[in-house]
Design a protein around this motif. Structure first.
Motif, PDB file in Angstrom:
ATOM      1  N   UNK A 156      54.440  50.746  34.849  1.00  0.00           N
ATOM      2  CA  UNK A 156      53.826  49.752  35.734  1.00  0.00           C
ATOM      3  C   UNK A 156      53.550  48.422  35.039  1.00  0.00           C
ATOM      4  N   UNK A 157      53.531  48.424  33.713  1.00  0.00           N
ATOM      5  CA  UNK A 157      53.314  47.176  32.978  1.00  0.00           C
ATOM      6  C   UNK A 157      54.553  46.278  33.000  1.00  0.00           C
ATOM      7  N   UNK A 158      55.670  46.811  33.465  1.00  0.00           N
ATOM      8  CA  UNK A 158      56.927  46.057  33.433  1.00  0.00           C
ATOM      9  C   UNK A 158      57.418  45.620  34.803  1.00  0.00           C
ATOM     10  N   UNK A 159      56.607  45.833  35.845  1.00  0.00           N
ATOM     11  CA  UNK A 159      57.050  45.428  37.184  1.00  0.00           C
ATOM     12  C   UNK A 159      56.035  44.475  37.801  1.00  0.00           C
ATOM     13  N   UNK A 160      56.499  43.726  38.777  1.00  0.00           N
ATOM     14  CA  UNK A 160      55.616  42.818  39.514  1.00  0.00           C
ATOM     15  C   UNK A 160      54.756  43.646  40.462  1.00  0.00           C
ATOM     16  N   UNK A 161      53.458  43.354  40.459  1.00  0.00           N
ATOM     17  CA  UNK A 161      52.548  44.057  41.360  1.00  0.00           C
ATOM     18  C   UNK A 161      51.338  43.201  41.638  1.00  0.00           C
ATOM     19  N   UNK A 162      50.650  43.527  42.720  1.00  0.00           N
ATOM     20  CA  UNK A 162      49.470  42.758  43.103  1.00  0.00           C
ATOM     21  C   UNK A 162      48.296  43.091  42.186  1.00  0.00           C
ATOM     22  N   UNK A 163      47.618  42.037  41.733  1.00  0.00           N
ATOM     23  CA  UNK A 163      46.366  42.170  40.977  1.00  0.00           C
ATOM     24  C   UNK A 163      45.395  41.124  41.519  1.00  0.00           C
ATOM     25  N   UNK A 164      44.212  41.572  41.874  1.00  0.00           N
ATOM     26  CA  UNK A 164      43.180  40.691  42.428  1.00  0.00           C
ATOM     27  C   UNK A 164      42.822  39.602  41.414  1.00  0.00           C
ATOM     28  N   UNK A 165      42.747  38.369  41.886  1.00  0.00           N
ATOM     29  CA  UNK A 165      42.341  37.234  41.061  1.00  0.00           C
ATOM     30  C   UNK A 165      41.160  36.544  41.741  1.00  0.00           C
ATOM     31  N   UNK A 166      40.031  36.464  41.054  1.00  0.00           N
ATOM     32  CA  UNK A 166      38.816  35.888  41.640  1.00  0.00           C
ATOM     33  C   UNK A 166      38.999  34.460  42.140  1.00  0.00           C
ATOM     34  N   UNK A 167      39.762  33.666  41.429  1.00  0.00           N
ATOM     35  CA  UNK A 167      39.925  32.266  41.817  1.00  0.00           C
ATOM     36  C   UNK A 167      40.891  32.085  42.991  1.00  0.00           C
ATOM     37  N   UNK A 168      41.675  33.093  43.292  1.00  0.00           N
ATOM     38  CA  UNK A 168      42.674  33.000  44.356  1.00  0.00           C
ATOM     39  C   UNK A 168      42.332  33.880  45.556  1.00  0.00           C
ATOM     40  N   UNK A 169      41.796  35.065  45.303  1.00  0.00           N
ATOM     41  CA  UNK A 169      41.608  36.079  46.333  1.00  0.00           C
ATOM     42  C   UNK A 169      40.129  36.233  46.696  1.00  0.00           C
ATOM     43  N   UNK A 170      39.897  36.942  47.794  1.00  0.00           N
ATOM     44  CA  UNK A 170      38.530  37.106  48.272  1.00  0.00           C
ATOM     45  C   UNK A 170      38.342  38.497  48.857  1.00  0.00           C
ATOM     46  N   UNK A 171      37.177  39.088  48.568  1.00  0.00           N
ATOM     47  CA  UNK A 171      36.785  40.374  49.160  1.00  0.00           C
ATOM     48  C   UNK A 171      35.782  40.117  50.273  1.00  0.00           C
ATOM     49  N   UNK A 172      36.024  40.662  51.440  1.00  0.00           N
ATOM     50  CA  UNK A 172      35.073  40.540  52.536  1.00  0.00           C
ATOM     51  C   UNK A 172      33.961  41.558  52.329  1.00  0.00           C
ATOM     52  N   UNK A 173      32.757  41.149  52.563  1.00  0.00           N
ATOM     53  CA  UNK A 173      31.602  42.054  52.477  1.00  0.00           C
ATOM     54  C   UNK A 173      31.416  42.757  53.806  1.00  0.00           C
ATOM     55  N   UNK A 174      31.144  44.062  53.756  1.00  0.00           N
ATOM     56  CA  UNK A 174      30.834  44.864  54.951  1.00  0.00           C
ATOM     57  C   UNK A 174      31.904  44.749  56.032  1.00  0.00           C
TER      58      UNK A 174
END
Length: 175
Positions: A156-174
């Protein structure tokens, strides 16, 4: 007779070579993994008290490119949401527990930043397994040091995959 790593790897090869849908194959391998997680001989050969945090490769199938990895997860660690790209992963706990969270993207993939809503939360305890198919977004948390076996469809270290980035992405609360 104990269910050995070699048995699990051969069973996994057979399952993964079938023409069943990928999630069905992942679920069957996850079910087979349960036999290793509770086998005292396998556990004793794979983990020891005081073993440092990190991951070790137990097996790599050169033809199908799947891996069996042993992880010592440090307590107090909480990961961010991620996927395994076009591949997949199965998690199984040997001791203690891993808190799993699943997410769904609620905005269009055409938008640069992902907006995620948590859709599930549960604990994987000793002997529990869970398989995540391609693109499935989830995160792990280890309140205490624990031992985990992870089976992956490739390195998995050698393929493209989604990783959450605080400056780009957002988590909705509740959500």
């Amino acid at each position: 007779m104990a269910y050995a790593l070699e048995d699990f790897c051969q069973d996994s090869r057979t399952i993964l070579m079938s023409d069943a849908p990928i999630q069905n194959r992942i679920d069957k391998v996850a079910d087979k993994l349960k036999g290793l997680l509770t086998d005292p001989d396998f556990v004793a050969a794979t983990f020891t008290e005081g073993m440092p945090a990190g991951k070790r490769e137990l097996y790599h199938d050169p033809d199908l490119d799947f891996y069996v990895l042993a992880h010592v997860q440090e307590g107090g660690k909480r990961g961010t949401p991620h996927s395994h790209g076009a591949s997949w992963a199965i998690y199984g706990n040997v001791n203690d527990f891993t808190r799993m969270r699943e997410y769904r993207r609620v905005n269009p993939e055409s938008e640069e930043g992902a907006v995620l809503a948590q859709s599930a939360e549960y604990d994987l305890r000793r002997g529990d397994t869970k398989g995540y198919g391609p693109g499935y977004i989830h995160s792990t948390e280890h309140p205490q040091t624990c031992w985990v076996i992870r089976v992956t469809g490739t390195d998995l270290d050698k393929i493209e995959r989604y990783r959450f980035r605080k400056l780009r992405d957002r988590l909705l609360e509740n959500a």
